[in-house]
Write an enzyme that holds these catalytic residues in place. Structure first.
Site, PDB file in Angstrom:
ATOM      1  N   GLU A 407       0.881  -1.174   0.000  1.00  0.00           N
ATOM      2  CA  GLU A 407       0.000   0.000   0.000  1.00  0.00           C
ATOM      3  C   GLU A 407       0.912   1.215   0.000  1.00  0.00           C
ATOM      4  O   GLU A 407       1.529   1.537   1.012  1.00  0.00           O
ATOM      5  CB  GLU A 407      -0.884  -0.021   1.252  1.00  0.00           C
ATOM      6  CG  GLU A 407      -1.798   1.170   1.386  1.00  0.00           C
ATOM      7  CD  GLU A 407      -2.498   1.225   2.737  1.00  0.00           C
ATOM      8  OE1 GLU A 407      -3.466   1.978   2.849  1.00  0.00           O
ATOM      9  OE2 GLU A 407      -2.056   0.526   3.674  1.00  0.00           O
ATOM     10  N   CYS A 441      -1.461   9.189   2.828  1.00  0.00           N
ATOM     11  CA  CYS A 441      -1.370   8.827   1.414  1.00  0.00           C
ATOM     12  C   CYS A 441      -2.717   8.996   0.720  1.00  0.00           C
ATOM     13  O   CYS A 441      -2.783   9.058  -0.505  1.00  0.00           O
ATOM     14  CB  CYS A 441      -0.860   7.397   1.249  1.00  0.00           C
ATOM     15  SG  CYS A 441      -1.936   6.140   1.953  1.00  0.00           S
TER      16      CYS A 441
END
Length: 567
Positions: A407, A441
């Site tokens: 991720e 993010c």
């Protein structure tokens, strides 16, 4: 020599490596620089990259190079070779003239990280290396130059330069001697308060490579016992862990706020989200197990590498399903989250899961030891794109590569058209861009507005951004707290300054608030408009409170701009 060291890589860019008569030749010099860089990363040395950059219109090219420009922004020649690319946590700064200290952020980063020794390497010895060394010496740094890790196309001039610098402004040594005598990897790591970077909050004892190997063997040996329990027994242990976490919610909240400067609302939201992920594992896995069987589960030892910005929810969301499915867990949390990670490890042990979860405190070298260990059969990584790619590449070298889930970073965009409610959209997007100071993010980095509403909407967005309260993270009214450390802020400030130099218009923010303690890592939320979608400011993930405003004539163009990203 005493003091904390930093490695400064100067002008390690393809155009400079392509110079005729480069000595050492390109391959030899890159090999030496790569060995030096690898050693710095293994020993936990701060690495800073400083590149020359010439604008596309050549207006800022140095006068003597205007006839044959190099390192032009956006060209392959301006980039570093793959072996020398910056990774997460390594600032990349830009300069126009010879000395690396032409970049105003360089000295600030060195001072804020308490560096006193500077290893200078790169090109060209007779020019940029020379001027950088002299400036570093003038500023009071102890300077070391590894002779095999600097190069020049003017070998005679370079040799005379090294001879003159040695013993005056620097110590010139062989690369082998430097690597042999440099300090061993640090045994401890210190974390400082983001609200007051002078104040040390805690130290962490780092796990050596031998400790990683020993823990891996212990966990792998215990894993079959955990698998043999069966799903129902494992979920019962996880239910016990859930109750222990609920009982420690206040402690978890305090560490999120105190150690990581997460504002109260964000801390509470992360705890709710983490507990929801645990609930989903405990209550949702049985039906999935019945429907799909256990064949989809990788059983063995799972390596987890988790970040500092969501240090509760992300580990819980990885550890719980790994344990539920019969795996043992080797976990490397981010060092800044060490106290919270220790709390989680203690609750796992108290809940009867301690034999199957091991936590190691370490840096990039520790992560590499986990990734390269053949006993680790699956890896889950959350972090930046460069580090994620490195993890995947390193793991792929194994004879039996593990399953990898990564991720990584993002540069998310939102498209705004006339169908929205402009006031609520502006409020929602301001929060989506700047909550937790944009250190997510999933934060929105680019706002793409259709032309017919652009002026009116951007005005609302600026107002909504300026309405966000910057303050201490323990204040329930705070929307934006400080960044995690001074280096993170310096990198963002430099990025905004470069965007303005490229023709961007700063609509708001970009400064350090006067109303907050000067020792904190504060930065106002910043909106920049007027840049081409291909500009670096729109192509890079800026992990902080900065965002770009772009416009489009219609939805099709907006979608094309949205998709014009490496992310």
């Amino acid at each position: 020599m005493s003091g904390k060291a930093a490695l400064l890589l100067v002008d390690t860019q393809e155009d400079f490596f392509a110079r005729p008569q480069l000595t050492p030749d390109r391959a030899t010099l890159i090999d030496a620089l790569a060995a030096l860089l690898d050693h710095a990363r293994q020993t936990g040395t701060l690495v800073i990259h400083v590149h020359s950059r010439v604008d596309e219109d050549l207006a800022n090219a140095m006068p003597h190079r205007r006839g044959s420009p190099e390192v032009v922004a956006g060209t392959a020649g301006a980039e570093a070779p793959p072996e020398l690319q910056p990774v997460d946590g390594e600032p990349l700064l830009f300069k126009r003239f010879f000395s690396a200290f032409d970049s105003p952020d360089l000295e600030h980063i060195l001072r804020s990280t308490n560096a006193s020794r500077l290893v200078v390497a790169g090109v060209h010895t007779h020019a940029c290396i020379r001027d950088t060394v002299q400036d570093a010496y003038r500023l009071g740094f102890d300077v070391i130059v590894p002779r095999e890790a600097v190069g020049s196309y003017d070998s005679a001039h370079a040799a005379a330069t090294l001879e003159w610098l040695d013993g005056r402004a620097a110590t010139v040594v062989s690369l082998d001697d430097l690597i042999a005598t440099q300090a061993a990897p640090p045994s401890r790591w210190a974390h400082y308060d983001p609200c007051d970077s002078r104040r040390q909050l805690f130290e962490v004892e780092l796990t050596p490579a031998s400790g990683v190997r020993d823990l891996t063997e212990r966990l792998a040996a215990h894993q079959p016992t955990h698998e043999a329990m069966g799903l129902e027994a494992r979920l019962e242990l996880l239910s016990r862990w859930r109750e222990l976490l609920r009982g420690r919610a206040d402690d978890i909240r305090s560490l999120l706020i105190g150690d990581l400067a997460k504002p109260v609302r964000d801390a509470d939201g992360e705890i709710r989200y983490g507990m929801a992920l645990l609930d989903e594992t405990i209550e949702g896995l049985p039906s999935v197990w019945r429907e799909r069987g256990a064949s989809f589960v990788a059983r063995g030892l799972v390596g987890l590498i988790t970040p500092w910005n969501n240090p509760f929810a992300i580990p819980v969301g990885k550890i719980a399903p790994a344990l539920a499915c019969g795996n043992a867990v080797m976990w490397k949390p981010a060092l800044a989250a060490s106290r919270l990670s220790t709390l989680l490890t203690e609750t796992l042990a108290d809940g009867g899961l301690g034999d199957w979860v091991g936590m190691v405190a370490g840096d990039a070298a520790t992560g590499e030891a986990i990734v390269s260990n053949h006993a680790v059969q699956a890896i889950s990584f959350t972090g930046s794109v460069p580090v994620g790619r490195s993890v995947i590449a390193r793991a792929s070298l194994r004879e039996a590569p593990p399953f990898i889930q990564a991720e990584l970073g993002g540069s998310n965009a939102a498209i705004v058209d006339a169908s929205c409610d402009p006031d609520s959209a502006a409020t929602d997007l301001a929060a989506a861009m700047f909550s937790y100071a944009g250190q997510r993010c999933t934060a929105i980095r680019r706002i793409i507005v259709l032309d017919d509403i652009a002026d009116a909407f951007v005005k609302r967005l600026v107002v909504a951004t300026q309405a966000l309260k910057i303050g201490m993270p323990d204040d329930p009214e705070t929307d934006i707290g400080p960044l995690i450390n001074p280096a993170a802020r310096a990198l963002l400030m430099q990025g905004v300054a470069a965007a303005v130099e490229d023709g961007g218009r700063r609509l708001c923010g970009g400064s350090v608030p006067d109303s907050l303690p000067a020792e904190g890592c504060w930065m106002e939320p910043t909106l920049v408009a007027g840049l081409d979608p291909s500009n670096r400011f729109n192509q890079q993930e800026w992990f902080g409170p900065v965002a770009s405003i772009l416009t489009a004539t219609d939805f099709e163009q907006a979608l094309a701009i949205h998709n014009d990203s490496a992310y």
